[in-house]
Design a protein around this motif. Structure first.
Motif, PDB file in Angstrom:
ATOM      1  N   SER A   1      43.447  25.130  63.002  1.00 20.38           N
ATOM      2  CA  SER A   1      44.031  25.789  64.131  1.00 20.38           C
ATOM      3  C   SER A   1      45.148  26.869  63.757  1.00 20.38           C
ATOM      4  N   MET A   2      46.072  26.105  62.927  1.00 19.13           N
ATOM      5  CA  MET A   2      47.287  26.707  62.595  1.00 19.13           C
ATOM      6  C   MET A   2      47.035  27.983  61.730  1.00 19.13           C
ATOM      7  N   SER A   3      46.035  28.140  60.809  1.00 19.94           N
ATOM      8  CA  SER A   3      45.563  29.113  59.940  1.00 19.94           C
ATOM      9  C   SER A   3      45.096  30.162  60.960  1.00 19.94           C
ATOM     10  N   LYS A   4      44.568  29.993  62.195  1.00 17.01           N
ATOM     11  CA  LYS A   4      44.188  31.139  63.035  1.00 17.01           C
ATOM     12  C   LYS A   4      45.328  31.759  63.860  1.00 17.01           C
ATOM     13  N   VAL A   5      46.294  30.965  63.723  1.00 17.39           N
ATOM     14  CA  VAL A   5      47.766  31.331  64.638  1.00 17.39           C
ATOM     15  C   VAL A   5      48.418  32.866  63.899  1.00 17.39           C
ATOM     16  N   ILE A   6      48.190  32.704  62.442  1.00 17.43           N
ATOM     17  CA  ILE A   6      48.835  34.060  61.866  1.00 17.43           C
ATOM     18  C   ILE A   6      47.909  35.386  62.026  1.00 17.43           C
TER      19      ILE A   6
ATOM     20  N   ARG B   1      46.417  40.653  62.385  1.00 20.31           N
ATOM     21  CA  ARG B   1      44.866  40.555  61.933  1.00 20.31           C
ATOM     22  C   ARG B   1      44.722  40.478  60.566  1.00 20.31           C
ATOM     23  N   ASP B   2      45.343  41.479  59.989  1.00 23.66           N
ATOM     24  CA  ASP B   2      44.785  41.647  58.517  1.00 23.66           C
ATOM     25  C   ASP B   2      45.808  40.978  57.692  1.00 23.66           C
ATOM     26  N   PHE B   3      46.348  39.786  57.802  1.00 25.88           N
ATOM     27  CA  PHE B   3      47.357  39.390  57.033  1.00 25.88           C
ATOM     28  C   PHE B   3      46.817  38.997  55.650  1.00 25.88           C
ATOM     29  N   LYS B   4      47.794  39.262  54.846  1.00 30.55           N
ATOM     30  CA  LYS B   4      47.795  38.652  53.301  1.00 30.55           C
ATOM     31  C   LYS B   4      48.994  38.466  52.847  1.00 30.55           C
ATOM     32  N   LEU B   5      49.275  37.147  52.321  1.00 25.88           N
ATOM     33  CA  LEU B   5      50.398  36.330  51.747  1.00 25.88           C
ATOM     34  C   LEU B   5      50.685  36.986  50.341  1.00 25.88           C
ATOM     35  N   LYS B   6      51.895  37.798  50.386  1.00 22.08           N
ATOM     36  CA  LYS B   6      52.171  38.484  48.954  1.00 22.08           C
ATOM     37  C   LYS B   6      53.679  38.054  48.853  1.00 22.08           C
ATOM     38  N   SER B   7      54.436  38.601  49.833  1.00 21.29           N
ATOM     39  CA  SER B   7      55.893  38.326  49.642  1.00 21.29           C
ATOM     40  C   SER B   7      56.551  37.881  50.792  1.00 21.29           C
TER      41      SER B   7
END
Length: 505
Positions: free
Chosen positions: A362-367, A372-378
């Motif tokens: 459920s937390m992973s959907k919060v981001i 909407r197009d979140f990608k973790l880079k920096s």
């Protein structure tokens, strides 16, 4: 007659509108003619096909009294009008005697008048944060040395957390209390100790003459002190242990008996060092009732209406089998001069609900709500001194996954000292390079974790950072607890599954 919340800050009446509509439908099902009084055109309750009659009139004592005189109803329901209806309760009762359904106006007054409520809690042996009651500035200067900072100041009968502040300075405290005395002459002010690092919980429950039933227990991710309308709340299994649940149920029952509660109520508590402290009680439907109803699949408003009519709820509390997270939605992109720091006064204008079979799902959907197009880079990390230990834990996890970390000098030193790779960036007014403004504008920043300091200069500098992040549509986290939970869920790498809501219930 059902009273709506009337005009409110943008979108802040939507939860009460939900309750108003559900109550109208329940009354009609029970065979009553249901009349709606509301003056907010942006509500479903003012649609012409919802109620039997609609009065599109100002929600004031004068106008409501005129409608009551004309319609001669069996009762008035004010529990879905937010603080507006609570503030009218005594006036309506004086004019029409026993017209208010649910908790009676004299009991509402004992709850809303903060000093009376605090004295009642003390007599019941229920813990609450240390407090002082002041009626004028001279009293404040005499009594304030007996309570340690930071403190929360509260006046009585307030709407949306207005006139509430967390104060870290004696000088600012005296200034703010003076303003409250000018704004609300004759009303005492309660100054209570702010419980640092406490976990806040919203307890929604139904009361009839004989019993109370908990509808939902929503645990805030942020520390106590954030308005419940702005808090990220979790409803799910095993969020509190059995012993704590029993203690909460005991407090709820004491509240029901002592304040003669009827219908819907909301209790806000804080847990610190295994002690439960009562923050406040609302003898009405809360902003979390729609969330609890949606998550559990139970029409709690219907149970509340029946309880007001003397029908005891034939249901018991049960934990949900899945995890549901209420995520606030803020208008900061439209109101660029507004700071995003959260506190006792409500700022959000909407909410979303994320569901999962596990908390991390459920937390992973919060981001995705945040971007909407979140990608973790920096990630940029700049936190106050109290949050540096937690920032080190977050930084270590990010560094291990190869995420590039930027940090302002103080946070950078803490991370470097812990052996975490990071790049230093300098504050807005610092002429050295690279500056944080330059990094936000030119680099592909995925997230900013910025927890403000109490000092004026730090808040001002932080505002510039936060404002730049909003302009670039970068997810901005201003609470270290929330940041920790969010980073854990993102790094877990577990994919999200989309199901029908009923599959989670």
């Amino acid at each position: 007659i059902v009273i709506g919340s009337g005009p409110n800050r943008i979108s802040q009446g939507v939860e009460f509108d939900y309750g108003a509509v559900k109550s109208i439908l329940s009354l009609k099902t029970l065979g009553y003619e249901a009349i709606m009084v509301n003056s907010n055109p942006e509500t479903v309750s003012t649609d012409f096909d919802i109620s039997d009659k609609l009065y599109f009139e100002p929600v004031t004592l004068e106008h409501v009294s005129n409608i009551v005189s004309a319609e001669k109803p069996e009762g008035i329901i004010i529990q879905f009008s937010g603080q507006t209806g609570q503030n009218m309760a005594s006036g309506l009762s004086k004019i029409f005697q026993n017209i208010v359904m649910g908790t009676k106006p004299e009991d509402i007054y004992r709850i809303e008048e903060r000093t009376i409520f605090s004295k009642t809690l003390k007599s019941l042996g229920i813990k609450q944060p240390d407090y002082i009651e002041v009626s004028n500035i001279n009293e404040l200067e005499e009594k304030i040395r007996g309570i340690s900072l930071p403190v929360i100041i509260r006046s009585s009968f307030i709407i949306g957390g207005r006139a509430m502040d967390i104060i870290y300075s004696y000088d600012i405290l005296i200034e703010r209390v003076k303003e409250l005395f000018i704004d609300r002459p004759g009303s005492p002010v309660l100054v209570s100790r702010y419980l640092k690092n406490a976990t806040e919980i919203d307890v929604d429950f139904i009361s009839s003459g004989k019993k109370s039933v908990i509808a939902g227990i929503s645990v805030h991710i942020e520390e106590a002190g954030t308005h419940s309308g702005d808090a990220t709340m979790v409803l799910g299994p095993d969020r509190i242990d059995k012993k704590t649940l029993n203690r909460i149920q005991d407090i709820v029952e004491k509240m029901r008996v002592n304040f003669n509660l009827s219908g819907l109520s909301n209790l806000q508590i804080a847990i610190k060092d295994n002690e439960i402290y009562v923050i406040e009680l609302n003898a009405r439907s809360s902003r979390s009732i729609p969330f609890v109803a949606k998550a559990t699949g139970i029409n709690w408003v219907d149970y509340g209406i029946k309880a007001m009519l003397g029908i005891a709820p034939d249901i018991e509390y049960s934990e949900p089998k899945s995890f549901f997270i209420k995520v606030p939605v803020f208008p900061f992109k439209r109101f660029r001069d507004m700071d995003v720091i959260l506190g006792p006064e409500m700022k959000s204008t909407g909410e979303a609900m994320c569901c999962g079979e596990t908390f991390q799902e459920s937390m992973s959907k919060v981001i995705r709500i945040m971007k909407r197009d979140f990608k973790l880079k920096s990630v940029i990390i700049t936190v106050n001194d109290m949050d540096k230990d937690e920032a080190i834990k977050i930084g270590r996890k990010l560094d291990k996954k190869g995420v590039k970390i930027y940090a302002t000098p103080g946070t950078y030193s803490a991370l470097k000292g812990a052996g975490i790779g990071a790049t230093v960036v300098y504050r807005v007014k610092d002429l050295r390079s690279p500056g944080i403004s330059e990094i936000i504008r030119n680099e592909d920043i995925s997230m900013i974790i910025n927890t403000p300091s109490e000092s004026y200069g730090s808040i001002r500098d932080g505002f510039s950072i936060r404002n730049l992040g909003i302009k670039k549509d970068i997810p901005l986290i201003t609470n270290i607890r929330f940041a920790s939970e969010l980073v854990d869920s993102i790094l877990s790498g577990k994919g999200t599954q989309i199901r029908e809501l009923g599959d989670y219930q």
